[in-house]
Design a protein around this motif. Structure first.
Motif, PDB file in Angstrom:
ATOM      1  N   SER A 100       0.836  -1.202   0.000  1.00  0.00           N
ATOM      2  CA  SER A 100       0.000   0.000   0.000  1.00  0.00           C
ATOM      3  C   SER A 100       0.872   1.254   0.000  1.00  0.00           C
ATOM      4  O   SER A 100       0.572   2.227  -0.707  1.00  0.00           O
ATOM      5  CB  SER A 100      -0.919   0.008   1.224  1.00  0.00           C
ATOM      6  OG  SER A 100      -1.861  -1.044   1.166  1.00  0.00           O
ATOM      7  N   VAL A 104       2.311   1.649  -3.503  1.00  0.00           N
ATOM      8  CA  VAL A 104       1.305   2.178  -4.436  1.00  0.00           C
ATOM      9  C   VAL A 104       1.092   3.669  -4.192  1.00  0.00           C
ATOM     10  O   VAL A 104       0.984   4.461  -5.138  1.00  0.00           O
ATOM     11  CB  VAL A 104      -0.025   1.409  -4.296  1.00  0.00           C
ATOM     12  CG1 VAL A 104      -1.109   2.066  -5.150  1.00  0.00           C
ATOM     13  CG2 VAL A 104       0.157  -0.049  -4.705  1.00  0.00           C
ATOM     14  N   ALA A 105       1.036   4.069  -2.918  1.00  0.00           N
ATOM     15  CA  ALA A 105       0.853   5.488  -2.588  1.00  0.00           C
ATOM     16  C   ALA A 105       2.023   6.323  -3.088  1.00  0.00           C
ATOM     17  O   ALA A 105       1.836   7.407  -3.665  1.00  0.00           O
ATOM     18  CB  ALA A 105       0.669   5.654  -1.085  1.00  0.00           C
ATOM     19  N   TYR A 129       1.873   6.667  -6.791  1.00  0.00           N
ATOM     20  CA  TYR A 129       0.861   7.657  -7.141  1.00  0.00           C
ATOM     21  C   TYR A 129       1.402   9.075  -6.984  1.00  0.00           C
ATOM     22  O   TYR A 129       1.280   9.904  -7.894  1.00  0.00           O
ATOM     23  CB  TYR A 129      -0.372   7.461  -6.254  1.00  0.00           C
ATOM     24  CG  TYR A 129      -1.303   8.662  -6.234  1.00  0.00           C
ATOM     25  CD1 TYR A 129      -2.118   8.963  -7.325  1.00  0.00           C
ATOM     26  CD2 TYR A 129      -1.353   9.502  -5.122  1.00  0.00           C
ATOM     27  CE1 TYR A 129      -2.957  10.059  -7.306  1.00  0.00           C
ATOM     28  CE2 TYR A 129      -2.194  10.601  -5.091  1.00  0.00           C
ATOM     29  CZ  TYR A 129      -2.991  10.884  -6.192  1.00  0.00           C
ATOM     30  OH  TYR A 129      -3.826  11.983  -6.171  1.00  0.00           O
ATOM     31  N   SER A 180      -7.476   9.028  -3.469  1.00  0.00           N
ATOM     32  CA  SER A 180      -6.403   8.221  -4.057  1.00  0.00           C
ATOM     33  C   SER A 180      -5.590   7.495  -2.996  1.00  0.00           C
ATOM     34  O   SER A 180      -5.146   6.359  -3.205  1.00  0.00           O
ATOM     35  CB  SER A 180      -5.491   9.104  -4.911  1.00  0.00           C
ATOM     36  OG  SER A 180      -6.186   9.623  -6.024  1.00  0.00           O
ATOM     37  N   ALA A 238      -5.024   3.591  -2.665  1.00  0.00           N
ATOM     38  CA  ALA A 238      -3.707   2.960  -2.531  1.00  0.00           C
ATOM     39  C   ALA A 238      -3.749   1.843  -1.501  1.00  0.00           C
ATOM     40  O   ALA A 238      -3.141   0.776  -1.690  1.00  0.00           O
ATOM     41  CB  ALA A 238      -2.663   4.005  -2.145  1.00  0.00           C
TER      42      ALA A 238
END
Length: 243
Positions: free
Chosen positions: A13, A16-17, A20, A53, A57
């Motif tokens: 996570s 992914v964050a 982003y 978002s 994530a």
């Protein structure tokens, strides 16, 4: 085992964050350089996009983390590291398979979420971005995020893929997700209006979806839109900006 899986999910996570922030932040910076002030009046919207978002994530990271743990500790998936495990021609073939299957899933779930009953519950968050910005690529309600989060984790159990090709799939997914939402066309007119461009989704194509809603549902390719009669062409506003 529980804590190992939980740590893997949290780590994914976080990855992914960070992906982003890095990708959306970079293209937001490029947008400001190319079109100063374009996002100037959208700061409240951008803050909402960032908040949703980050929730997305977390949703994306959980199945990815479980799969990553299962691959490393149990060998559950069909991800492989030995470049010689399959013929070299399979590398680009597997890339196309993953992109096509992902695109197919995205088209049909995306189209379903435009049913008024599902739209209000799942997809309205994403379309609250008017106009979309580079920060909107992952601005989803958690239920919508879940439909996107499970695709690649499921595919790695079904279709063999080299770890490097999987990384390329994720990079393409991130790049197209961000650039298709940033509100201007980064690709030159000769590509966007070429025969190849007629089958690929760029910002000019996806912007029309955000303008008219009931069309242009694809993610990478225009195949399903063309086949199903939902391809309504390119945004006039964005095609005027192509080089």
């Amino acid at each position: 085992m529980f804590w190992a899986v939980a740590i893997s999910a949290l780590a994914m996570s976080a990855i992914v964050a960070l992906r982003y922030w890095a990708s959306s932040g970079f293209f937001a910076w490029v947008t400001e350089r190319r079109m100063p002030g374009r996002y100037g009046a959208l700061k409240p919207q951008i803050r909402r996009e960032m908040g949703w978002s980050l929730v997305s994530a977390l949703v994306y990271g959980v199945p990815a983390g479980i799969v990553a743990w299962g691959w490393e500790e149990r060998g559950w998936t069909r991800i492989y590291e030995d470049i010689g495990a399959y013929p070299l021609w399979y590398l680009p073939v597997s890339l196309v398979i993953y992109l096509f299957l992902h695109d197919t899933w995205f088209y049909w779930t995306h189209r379903a979420m435009h049913d008024p009953r599902l739209f209000r519950r799942m997809h309205a968050v994403h379309h609250a971005s008017r106009p979309p910005t580079a920060w909107a690529a992952m601005s989803f309600h958690p239920s919508e995020a879940l439909t996107g989060a499970i695709v690649i984790p499921v595919l790695v159990f079904l279709v063999p893929i080299h770890i490097a090709v999987l990384g390329l799939v994720l990079a393409i997914m991130t790049l197209m997700g961000v650039t298709n939402h940033m509100g201007w066309e980064m690709f030159p007119r000769r590509l966007v209006h070429s025969r190849l461009g007629g089958w690929l989704i760029t910002a000019s194509h996806h912007q029309r979806h955000h303008e008219h809603y009931l069309c242009n549902y694809g993610l990478y390719f225009r195949f399903w839109d063309r086949l199903c009669g939902t391809d309504k062409g390119l945004s006039d506003k964005l095609t005027e900006q192509t080089g």
